[in-house]
Design a protein around this motif. Structure first.
Motif, short mmCIF file in Angstrom:
data_model
loop_
_atom_site.label_atom_id
_atom_site.label_comp_id
_atom_site.label_asym_id
_atom_site.label_seq_id
_atom_site.Cartn_x
_atom_site.Cartn_y
_atom_site.Cartn_z
N GLY A 109 0.83 -1.21 0.00
CA GLY A 109 0.00 0.00 0.00
C GLY A 109 0.86 1.25 0.00
N GLN A 110 0.23 2.37 -0.21
CA GLN A 110 0.83 3.71 -0.27
C GLN A 110 1.58 3.90 -1.60
N THR A 111 1.16 4.92 -2.32
CA THR A 111 1.64 5.17 -3.68
C THR A 111 3.17 5.20 -3.78
N THR A 112 3.82 5.97 -2.93
CA THR A 112 5.28 6.09 -3.06
C THR A 112 5.97 4.76 -2.74
N ASN A 113 5.36 4.00 -1.85
CA ASN A 113 5.90 2.68 -1.50
C ASN A 113 5.80 1.72 -2.69
N ILE A 114 4.65 1.75 -3.36
CA ILE A 114 4.45 0.90 -4.54
C ILE A 114 5.44 1.29 -5.64
N LEU A 115 5.62 2.59 -5.82
CA LEU A 115 6.51 3.04 -6.90
C LEU A 115 7.97 2.70 -6.60
N GLN A 116 8.35 2.77 -5.34
CA GLN A 116 9.70 2.38 -4.97
C GLN A 116 9.93 0.91 -5.32
N PHE A 117 8.94 0.09 -5.01
CA PHE A 117 9.01 -1.34 -5.32
C PHE A 117 9.07 -1.59 -6.82
N LEU A 118 8.14 -1.00 -7.55
CA LEU A 118 8.10 -1.22 -9.01
C LEU A 118 9.33 -0.65 -9.69
N GLY A 119 9.78 0.50 -9.21
CA GLY A 119 10.97 1.12 -9.80
C GLY A 119 12.19 0.21 -9.73
N ALA A 120 12.40 -0.36 -8.56
CA ALA A 120 13.56 -1.25 -8.38
C ALA A 120 13.41 -2.52 -9.21
N ARG A 121 12.19 -3.00 -9.35
CA ARG A 121 11.98 -4.28 -10.01
C ARG A 121 11.99 -4.20 -11.52
N HIS A 122 11.65 -3.03 -12.06
CA HIS A 122 11.44 -2.94 -13.51
C HIS A 122 12.30 -1.86 -14.17
N GLY A 123 13.41 -1.54 -13.55
CA GLY A 123 14.33 -0.61 -14.20
C GLY A 123 13.81 0.81 -14.31
N LEU A 124 12.88 1.17 -13.43
CA LEU A 124 12.36 2.54 -13.42
C LEU A 124 12.95 3.34 -12.26
N ALA A 125 14.05 2.88 -11.73
CA ALA A 125 14.76 3.61 -10.68
C ALA A 125 16.24 3.25 -10.78
N PRO A 126 17.10 4.16 -10.40
CA PRO A 126 18.54 3.85 -10.42
C PRO A 126 18.87 2.84 -9.33
N ARG A 127 20.09 2.30 -9.39
CA ARG A 127 20.45 1.24 -8.46
C ARG A 127 21.20 1.73 -7.22
N SER A 128 21.92 2.84 -7.32
CA SER A 128 22.72 3.25 -6.17
C SER A 128 21.83 3.74 -5.03
N LEU A 129 22.33 3.59 -3.81
CA LEU A 129 21.57 4.04 -2.64
C LEU A 129 21.26 5.53 -2.74
N THR A 130 22.26 6.32 -3.08
CA THR A 130 22.07 7.77 -3.19
C THR A 130 20.92 8.10 -4.14
N ALA A 131 20.95 7.48 -5.31
CA ALA A 131 19.95 7.80 -6.32
C ALA A 131 18.57 7.26 -5.97
N ARG A 132 18.53 6.12 -5.29
CA ARG A 132 17.23 5.59 -4.89
C ARG A 132 16.59 6.48 -3.83
N LEU A 133 17.40 6.93 -2.88
CA LEU A 133 16.88 7.85 -1.86
C LEU A 133 16.38 9.15 -2.50
N TRP A 134 17.12 9.63 -3.48
CA TRP A 134 16.74 10.87 -4.15
C TRP A 134 15.42 10.71 -4.90
N CYS A 135 15.27 9.60 -5.60
CA CYS A 135 14.00 9.34 -6.29
C CYS A 135 12.84 9.29 -5.30
N ASN A 136 13.03 8.58 -4.22
CA ASN A 136 11.95 8.47 -3.23
C ASN A 136 11.64 9.84 -2.62
#
Lengths: 245, 245
Positions: free
Chosen positions: A74-101
């Motif tokens: 649940g929660q939109t940003t939580n779902i997007l964080q999950f989908l982003g990591a799983r489907h190449g819609l988010a960067p891989r580094s910790l810095t960049a993932r935190l920034w996207c979130n």
């Protein structure tokens, strides 16, 4: 990326874009199969069941909710964080993932404010019962909050200039999809305001156009899967709440 | 857990608990050194600099912001997700991490609503200029929103019963710290309302008490580092906005 064996199930209100639209856009861009379950034959039944804590250990507070195999998210940003990591819609580094979130959470903040423009007193009563207060809040939203948030996102894009026009990376992320939706929604709800202000944000408008032209997004926007904006959703066009010209 | 070589720097308003308090509680429970920088000699200067995109590539929209070595992290739930993973205040499995983040985002939702009770029209004008609207919104918040959210968290605790009384795991997580702060804040702002309603949420109140009694939290709450609740923060006690008894 992990292999995805199950079809995703999205639980969201079947007649509005709402917060669910940010998830739909990510699923569409990822090109993964999903069932927008409340738009099917069962209607609202699946949503009622997924909110039932007798049935679901991790019953969410509210839609949107995504079922991914055994995961219920649940929660939109939580779902997007999950989908982003799983489907190449988010960067891989910790810095960049935190920034996207972080950026997505800031988008969520203005989306919540866009909703509260037409419901400043209570989500449990109609817009028609809080029109006077909505008028006051809309004035503040148009004159202060839209410029503050969209000016911020323009500066984020400016700081990332030379990276293809994306907000958070050198490739498309879910944040770009959400910024597209934010601009589209604000243009629908406040056409006069946006027409006047948007020349201030050339990078943001260019990003909107770039996202809209992506093949999968363009196909989605033309399809029946894209529910039109309407006055039951978050971005509502009430003429009296827009700038008068 | 990665080794932490640098002292954390927290950028948050120096005179209120606000959203920064959720971060302070996590830092205190983790027992890691941090500088609450705007409370020091430089005052607001460091906050102004961290919000400046000329100086910071990832300049945030607003405080709280945490600097962790080269990382600069904005948005409360984002900071907590980071600290939770780094300091054993969050579970390790993907399912449990998503669940913690989802609960924290739901806490953030009611915190935002608690703020909007006293600022339903504009954050850019004083409470005194929107008292009538605040009165209407407070009535809705007390009668509808507090019961809906706190009832939800009680059910979450009930679903996790037998796990030591924590919300999301068999150990303390940052979600438990935030639920403590939510209860404390609502009790400060709406003492009559909470006194009447809280017997409905025995697990939530027990969690509040358990967190308050943890050695590091108890020491923090007694220290000068804990800023008292006041009428500049999110949870404000205006007698006229509470239930009348």
């Amino acid at each position: 990326m992990e292999p995805v064996s199950e079809r995703y199930i999205l639980y969201y209100w079947p007649t509005i874009q709402g917060r669910g639209e940010f998830v739909r856009l990510a699923l569409e861009e990822a090109g993964v199969p999903y069932e927008d379950v409340a738009r099917g034959r069962e209607g609202m039944g699946p949503i009622e069941r997924v909110l039932d804590r007798e049935l679901e250990l991790h019953a969410p507070f509210a839609p949107p909710v995504l079922r991914a195999g055994e995961l219920l998210i649940g929660q939109t940003t939580n779902i997007l964080q999950f989908l982003g990591a799983r489907h190449g819609l988010a960067p891989r580094s910790l810095t960049a993932r935190l920034w996207c979130n972080q950026l997505q959470l800031t988008i969520a903040d203005i989306v919540a404010e866009a909703h509260d423009v037409h419901h400043p007193i209570s989500v449990n009563s109609y817009y028609e019962d809080q029109k006077k207060e909505a008028s006051a809040r809309a004035k503040d939203f148009r004159s202060q909050r839209i410029p503050k948030f969209l000016g911020y996102f323009e500066r984020v894009l400016d700081n990332n200039a030379g990276s293809g026009g994306y907000a958070a990376s050198t490739k498309l992320t879910y944040v770009d999809l959400s910024l597209f939706q934010l601009v589209a929604g604000l243009r629908y709800a406040f056409p006069n305001t946006m027409a006047r202000l948007q020349p201030q944000w050339p990078r943001l408008i260019a990003l909107h156009d770039m996202v809209a032209a992506r093949p999968r997004i363009a196909a989605y926007l033309k399809s029946k899967r894209r529910i039109p904006f309407n006055e039951d959703g978050i971005f509502r066009h009430y003429i009296e709440l827009d700038e008068q010209v």
